[in-house]
Design a protein around this motif. Structure first.
Motif, mmCIF file in Angstrom:
data_model
loop_
_atom_site.group_PDB
_atom_site.id
_atom_site.type_symbol
_atom_site.label_atom_id
_atom_site.label_comp_id
_atom_site.label_asym_id
_atom_site.label_seq_id
_atom_site.Cartn_x
_atom_site.Cartn_y
_atom_site.Cartn_z
ATOM 1 N N THR A 167 38.597 6.771 7.929
ATOM 2 C CA THR A 167 37.941 5.378 7.454
ATOM 3 C C THR A 167 37.283 4.885 8.479
ATOM 4 N N THR A 168 37.620 5.219 9.834
ATOM 5 C CA THR A 168 37.168 4.210 11.131
ATOM 6 C C THR A 168 36.854 5.029 12.435
ATOM 7 N N ASN A 205 34.912 0.300 14.039
ATOM 8 C CA ASN A 205 33.592 0.447 13.133
ATOM 9 C C ASN A 205 34.077 1.215 11.925
ATOM 10 N N ALA A 206 33.751 1.025 10.729
ATOM 11 C CA ALA A 206 34.382 1.831 9.477
ATOM 12 C C ALA A 206 33.276 2.744 9.341
ATOM 13 N N LEU A 244 35.031 4.167 4.903
ATOM 14 C CA LEU A 244 35.937 3.075 4.198
ATOM 15 C C LEU A 244 35.433 2.418 2.805
ATOM 16 N N TYR A 245 33.887 2.406 2.761
ATOM 17 C CA TYR A 245 33.612 1.838 1.754
ATOM 18 C C TYR A 245 32.899 2.626 0.576
ATOM 19 N N SER A 303 31.889 -8.127 10.746
ATOM 20 C CA SER A 303 32.913 -8.701 10.958
ATOM 21 C C SER A 303 32.991 -9.711 11.991
ATOM 22 N N ILE A 363 36.681 -4.736 7.985
ATOM 23 C CA ILE A 363 36.146 -4.071 9.268
ATOM 24 C C ILE A 363 34.494 -3.898 9.073
ATOM 25 N N ALA A 420 30.958 -2.488 9.347
ATOM 26 C CA ALA A 420 30.453 -1.298 9.149
ATOM 27 C C ALA A 420 28.519 -1.399 9.138
#
Length: 525
Positions: free
Chosen positions: A408-409, A421-422, A425-426, A498, A507, A509
């Motif tokens: 995820t990061t 930094n993602a 994650l999204y 962020s 977070i 991205a």
């Protein structure tokens, strides 16, 4: 049935009944559960009780397959898939008798009716209305043009607005039903909804209602699921991942994502409230923005009965029932493009039936990206950060459109000045338990290559060219059953900024660059 064969049957039955007429008149109707040992039953040599398994009808094209002469609900036990025993002449004989085929061979002046009560003496499953009521069954069929339809009489097909295209049993036709108007309501299984021949450049909508109700004669069984097949589907491309022209579904129990773009060959399953409990209207709706491309579509609508073996598992928007195949995210195409084709707000499961291979169930499914011939990108779900060698300053960070990513990061700058930094994650694709040939495993994949190589921490890649994954896609396999993929994208392709980090802020991205979605080949083994 030819007149000679009918005469042969009639003559045979008369001879048998003349030999045993007195016994037949004195004895009670034959019971297949407890036949009398003293009763000479002329039909006994023809009677059998098979214990055959009813085959699974995995293909959605035949959701209402059943014996066209049997009343539903009595002769097939879907719980144990066992067939009831029946006479070798089957229901055809009983229905011919009930229809008066034999009795009417005698003139009105002749009061002798040797077959008047014969149907009551034979262990048939009766459906006396089948020859008089062409709407008694709506079996699925395939017409001569390979389109799916329903079996009914020619006159009934006309009433429903369909077109005969091929033949079925008992003189019925394969009726292909097509709807080309906005605002229509359909009740027939295997209906095709096609775009109107006239279009407008102004903002507009076009809707179709699918009415589900067991009181409708054409819906013999309660419906619990609908499958849509997009034979063709073209609308305007999304803007930065967000659809301007939209297709959406209302009234379903399943949350169906909004889609647009190019989706020919795609399909959707979604659950609906059982029509056995309450009548339900499901809405299919296109909304078009002004001045967009001319939309066109041809959508096949299949109504799947409750309890059928070919229903998709719960909460599976797509369902694949073969050992090999290809999966594409909505609007993925093998075309070179600098625009974003990946759609925002996609949250759904892609499920696979575990197939039998060499007599046993598959124990592993492997996936790899599709080969492309026209400049398309087979895996592009998010954009992965990269770092210049020897420079970990936050201002020097860049983003590469060629790297894989998992997790995820990603962290860069050494502690305590760590910045998070993602990556996946999204926007991501989940393949639970997937690993490569060397045993490296990851569940969550994104970036521009399918590879479980870990992204890691930028600090430990100080002298490497990147802190991301790798630029090549490889095959990954999972043994977790049932086999399933989960695809999700958020509502934007823009950067997520962020503010001073605390538990209430997202977070960060990077902005995504021309993501296309994915095209994957799968193989069960």
């Amino acid at each position: 049935m030819s007149k000679y064969f009918q005469l042969f049957l009639a003559t045979t039955l008369i001879m048998l009944l003349q030999q045993h007429s007195r016994a037949c008149d004195e004895l009670a109707p034959f019971s297949r559960q407890q036949p009398s040992a003293d009763y000479f039953n002329p039909w006994l040599p023809f009677y059998y009780r098979p214990n055959a398994m009813i085959p699974d009808y995995a293909e959605f094209d035949t959701p209402f397959i059943e014996n066209f002469l049997i009343d539903t609900g009595n002769n097939v036990d879907e719980g144990n898939n066992q067939m009831e025993g029946r006479s070798i002449l089957g229901d055809l004989g009983a229905n011919l008798i009930n229809a008066g085929l034999y009795n009417n061979r005698f003139t009105p002046r002749n009061n002798f009716r040797p077959f008047a009560n014969l149907a009551n003496r034979i262990p048939f499953s009766l459906n006396p209305n089948i020859l008089n009521n062409p709407l008694a069954n709506f079996d699925a069929c395939t017409g001569t043009s390979d389109e799916s339809g329903i079996c009914t009489s020619g006159s009934s097909c006309t009433v429903f607005g369909g077109l005969p295209n091929g033949s079925c049993t008992l003189g019925r036709v394969c009726c292909i039903n097509k709807v080309t108007k906005c605002g229509s309501t359909v009740t027939l299984n295997n209906t095709y909804w096609q775009s109107p021949s006239t279009t407008t450049s102004a903002a507009s909508t076009c809707t179709l209602t699918v009415s589900l109700d067991t009181k409708l004669r054409e819906q013999k069984k309660p419906v619990c699921q609908i499958r849509l097949d997009f034979v063709s589907f073209t609308t305007a491309q999304p803007t930065a991942g967000t659809c301007t022209d939209t297709f959406q579904v209302g009234g379903a129990s399943t949350v169906v994502p909004i889609i647009c773009g190019d989706n020919a060959g795609q399909h959707m399953y979604f659950d609906v409230p059982s029509s056995a409990t309450t009548p339900t209207d499901v809405q299919l709706m296109f909304s078009f923005a002004a001045g967009t491309v001319t939309p066109s579509w041809n959508i096949k609508i299949a109504m799947l009965p409750c309890g059928a073996t070919y229903l998709a598992p719960k909460d599976c928007l797509q369902y694949f029932t073969s050992a090999t195949g290809k999966i594409k995210s909505f609007n993925w195409q093998d075309v070179a493009s600098t625009a974003t084709r990946q759609l925002n707000n996609q949250k759904y499961n892609i499920c696979f039936r575990t197939e039998l291979l060499s007599g046993s169930e598959a124990n592993e499914m492997c996936v790899s990206v599709c080969s492309v011939k026209n400049g398309g990108d087979a895996f592009s779900i998010t954009t992965v950060p990269a770092f210049p060698p020897g420079n970990l300053d936050t201002n020097a960070i860049s983003y590469a459109a060629t790297l894989s990513a998992v997790g995820t990061t990603i962290h860069y700058n050494p502690p305590p000045d760590t910045v998070v930094n993602a990556v996946c994650l999204y926007d991501y694709l989940i393949i639970a338990g997937a690993r490569d040939a060397t045993g490296i495993e990851a569940d969550r994949y994104c970036g521009n290559a399918l590879n479980p190589f870990p992204v890691g921490n930028a600090y430990y890649y100080y002298y490497s060219s990147t802190a991301g994954g790798l630029p090549t896609s490889i095959q990954v396999c999972t043994s977790i059953r049932p086999f399933k993929l989960t695809y999700q994208t958020d509502g934007t392709e823009a950067a997520i900024v962020s503010v001073p980090v605390n538990s209430n802020t997202p977070i960060a991205a990077a902005a995504d660059t021309a993501n296309t979605g994915f095209c994957i080949d799968y193989l069960e083994r």
